[in-house]
Scaffold this active site. Structure first.
Site, PDB file in Angstrom:
ATOM      1  N   ASP A 112       3.867   5.892  -1.935  1.00  0.00           N
ATOM      2  CA  ASP A 112       2.617   5.408  -1.339  1.00  0.00           C
ATOM      3  C   ASP A 112       2.783   4.059  -0.634  1.00  0.00           C
ATOM      4  O   ASP A 112       3.731   3.307  -0.893  1.00  0.00           O
ATOM      5  CB  ASP A 112       1.541   5.244  -2.415  1.00  0.00           C
ATOM      6  CG  ASP A 112       0.963   6.569  -2.873  1.00  0.00           C
ATOM      7  OD1 ASP A 112       1.547   7.621  -2.546  1.00  0.00           O
ATOM      8  OD2 ASP A 112      -0.069   6.559  -3.571  1.00  0.00           O
ATOM      9  N   HIS A 263       6.109   3.882  -5.058  1.00  0.00           N
ATOM     10  CA  HIS A 263       5.652   3.120  -3.889  1.00  0.00           C
ATOM     11  C   HIS A 263       6.843   2.612  -3.083  1.00  0.00           C
ATOM     12  O   HIS A 263       7.811   2.091  -3.652  1.00  0.00           O
ATOM     13  CB  HIS A 263       4.784   1.935  -4.330  1.00  0.00           C
ATOM     14  CG  HIS A 263       3.496   2.344  -4.977  1.00  0.00           C
ATOM     15  ND1 HIS A 263       3.448   2.797  -6.285  1.00  0.00           N
ATOM     16  CD2 HIS A 263       2.222   2.389  -4.501  1.00  0.00           C
ATOM     17  CE1 HIS A 263       2.182   3.101  -6.585  1.00  0.00           C
ATOM     18  NE2 HIS A 263       1.429   2.863  -5.527  1.00  0.00           N
TER      19      HIS A 263
END
Length: 297
Positions: A112, A263
């Site tokens: 992400d 992430h």
């Protein structure tokens, strides 16, 4: 008579001037003129040859070329021809897609908040291991780094929409429909402009689902969350943090089809990068097959 004959036999005297050898006199003024004429002739000839070559090149470059607009249109339309989104999943997705062999366990790595400074390193590790993942990108970051998003797609990874600005509404109030709709649409346009691909997935920032379901389905997207969250977004940049992330991700080894939340943007993700190879090794050792979320169900 004798005197006369003697006079006739008297040798003739040759003058000194007539005895000197004859010398060729060079007219340097005329030679100079001739050299100048030759130089002018050479210059004119060379200039004529150069002009002829240039005229030929100009004629070749003047041949009709396809309009630029046509080339751009083909480039943008080609990916869409084979990239149609399936119908949106009926419910929020927390599991990785299964494969034809139902006995095979699958795992989906997701990243992400990118693209960010860690994205190239993440892509390099995935490439070395032959692993494909799903990247949920921020629209603002896509607009800032379209080349990196193109690389993600070119490497065979799936792209998902993670909003334009990463706005996180309160858990209690949830999303305003107008807000989430604008965030989704603007990011979709950015991804399409960068790659020619329309995303099929949406992951709401913060995992806030309330108020976003209808807008997501209206946009033709499946809503994706996760099953395993190692909280790498809160990890410090250290070897200890990398070890902690790897250990937390291993919790998904108890699931049949886990979706791992990681992430590659939003901050310093060096600990995530350091943990990634170990994560891949752990799941491979347990027989998992890595999949993307391109066709969730």
């Amino acid at each position: 008579m004798a005197a006369t004959r003697q006079a006739e036999r008297k040798p003739q005297t040759v003058s000194p001037a007539a005895a000197r050898p004859v010398r060729l006199r060079v007219r340097w003024d005329r030679v100079s003129v001739l050299v100048a004429l030759l130089a002018i002739l050479t210059t004119v000839t060379v200039h004529a040859v150069i002009s002829a070559v240039q005229d030929g090149l100009r004629a070749m470059s003047a041949e009709p070329q396809p309009p630029a607009e046509t080339t751009v249109a083909v480039t943008q339309q080609a990916p869409e021809a084979h990239h149609n989104c399936p119908s949106p999943a009926a419910a929020v997705v927390h599991t990785a897609p299964a494969v034809a062999d139902a006995t095979v366990r699958t795992v989906a790595l997701t990243f992400d908040d990118g693209p960010g400074p860690a994205t190239p390193a993440v892509l390099d590790i995935l490439h070395r291991n032959g692993v494909h993942a799903t990247f949920f990108v921020i629209g603002q970051r896509v607009a800032a780094e379209p080349g990196m998003v193109q690389r993600i797609a070119a490497d065979g990874h799936a792209l998902g929409n993670h909003s334009w600005s990463h706005h996180i509404p309160s858990t209690k109030a949830g999303w305003k429909r107008s807000t989430v709709t604008a965030e989704i649409e603007r990011t979709n346009r950015a991804i399409l402009a960068a790659t020619g691909l329309k995303p099929c997935l949406f992951r709401p920032p913060g995992g806030i689902v309330k108020g976003a379901r209808r807008a997501t389905r209206t946009a033709g997207l499946s809503m994706i969350l996760w099953s395993t969250d190692p909280r790498d977004w809160a990890a410090a940049a250290s070897k200890k943090s990398a070890s902690v992330i790897r250990k937390r991700v291993a919790a998904g080894l108890t699931e049949q089809h886990p979706v791992i939340l990681l992430h590659d943007g939003g901050g310093n993700r060096s600990a995530t990068v350091a943990a990634l190879q170990g994560i891949i090794d752990d799941y491979r050792a347990r027989g998992y097959q890595f999949v993307t979320l391109a066709a969730p169900g």
